[in-house]
Scaffold this active site. Structure first.
Site, short mmCIF file in Angstrom:
data_model
loop_
_atom_site.label_atom_id
_atom_site.label_comp_id
_atom_site.label_asym_id
_atom_site.label_seq_id
_atom_site.Cartn_x
_atom_site.Cartn_y
_atom_site.Cartn_z
CD GLN A 72 -2.77 1.33 2.39
OE1 GLN A 72 -2.28 1.77 3.41
NE2 GLN A 72 -4.05 0.98 2.28
CB CYS A 102 -4.06 7.31 6.66
SG CYS A 102 -3.14 7.75 8.17
CG HIS A 171 -12.59 2.65 8.38
ND1 HIS A 171 -11.71 1.97 9.19
CD2 HIS A 171 -13.42 3.31 9.21
CE1 HIS A 171 -12.00 2.22 10.46
NE2 HIS A 171 -13.03 3.03 10.49
#
Length: 330
Positions: A72, A102, A171
């Site tokens: 990643q 993130c 997510h």
């Protein structure tokens, strides 16, 4: 069967999430042993790779026993992302994944990670730069949007698929939520049920038990689940979920002996990979998680985090095995 490019995964795969300072080769190896179907490296800065930063280069280490495995990357500059994609391709992972999820300030402030959620056009340009620079399948991990007032995952999913992204992990929180509050998987279900979407959609967020995994599988119709924090210190969760899916019953909890064996392996592999000193130091934060909930464990933990010679650490682990022989973990 789920396909990402030419990679074939089992029906409803369980993926290990990329986690900074966690998802390194020793930890990935343990998760693979205990049922993870696909794993990702820690995220790697595209700028760090180009500068030849030692830590970034180490994160490119992958091993055949952990395949299929993805590397990643993250960044906010098209040229840097394209060049880092070419660098990553040379070590021949199975997949290149891009991090647009993130939420950490130092990443977002550089216009990377979840910061890109505020500029979908930029996200598309960055992703296309990576796709155009590699022969490997490219996947993306992202969040629902920047905050509750700007949830844009529907647009993001369609536009990413249109330029050739091979799979999407979502997510189920916004960047504003960080890792707090409840995840909302209804948004993931809506993406999955969009008739335009044909790429695999994986859900991520708050899966910490076999029961919840089965509930979310049935309720939201996703193609697989990505597990992050629940696997830290507990790689057994992957096989526990699979066993529950197949039988409706729970596997026995790992004993203290099982946990000691996992720690022994983790420490050994960390020293093999990073060198003795660094392997010892960087394994220390994991001990609390491996032995979470074990009665009166504090003196043993103090030993593990202060000893700095392999023979002393392995002797302490043997001592833990003997002290907790027959102890039942709740």
């Amino acid at each position: 069967m789920i396909k990402i490019g030419n990679i074939e995964l089992p029906d409803f795969p369980l993926l290990l999430a990329p986690m900074e300072d966690v998802s390194d080769p020793p930890f990935r190896r343990l998760c693979k042993m205990h049922g993870a179907d696909m794993m990702y490296s820690e995220f790697i800065s595209s700028e760090g790779l180009i500068r030849d930063a030692i830590k970034s280069r180490m994160k490119l280490d992958i091993f055949d026993y952990e395949r299929p495995v993805g590397i990643q990357i993250f960044g906010g500059d098209e040229e840097a992302m394209a060049l880092s994609s070419k660098i990553v391709s040379t070590v021949n992972p199975d997949i290149i994944d891009i991090n647009y999820g993130c939420p950490v300030k130092k990443v977002v402030c550089k216009g990377a990670g979840a910061g890109v959620l505020k500029d979908v056009d930029l996200m598309i340009r960055l992703t296309k730069a990576v796709i155009d620079s590699t022969h490997l399948p490219v996947t993306v991990k992202t969040r629902l949007g920047w905050d509750d007032n700007s949830i844009n995952i529907d647009e993001v999913a369609e536009r990413l698929q249109d330029i050739g992204v091979a799979a999407l992990s979502i997510h189920a929180r916004t960047r504003a939520q960080m890792y707090k509050g409840h995840s909302d998987w209804s948004h993931i279900a809506r993406v999955k049920n969009n008739p335009r979407i044909t790429m695999p959609i994986f859900g991520n967020g708050d899966i910490d038990s076999p029961e919840k995994a089965l509930q979310y599988k049935n309720e939201y119709g996703i193609d697989g689940i990505m597990i992050g924090r629940a696997a830290i210190g507990y790689p057994w969760i992957f096989n526990e979920i699979k066993h529950y899916f197949n039988t409706g019953e729970h596997l026995a909890k790992p004993t203290v002996v099982d946990r000691v064996e996992a720690v022994r392996n983790h420490l050994t592999w960390a020293m093999d990979w990073k060198g003795e000193r660094l392997g010892i130091v960087e394994t220390r934060p994991h001990y609390t998680n491996y032995f979470k909930g074990i009665h009166s464990f504090k003196p043993f933990k103090q030993k593990l985090v202060t000893l700095d010679r392999p023979e002393e650490l392995f002797a302490a682990l043997n001592e833990i095995e003997e002290a907790y022989a027959g102890y039942e973990v709740v």
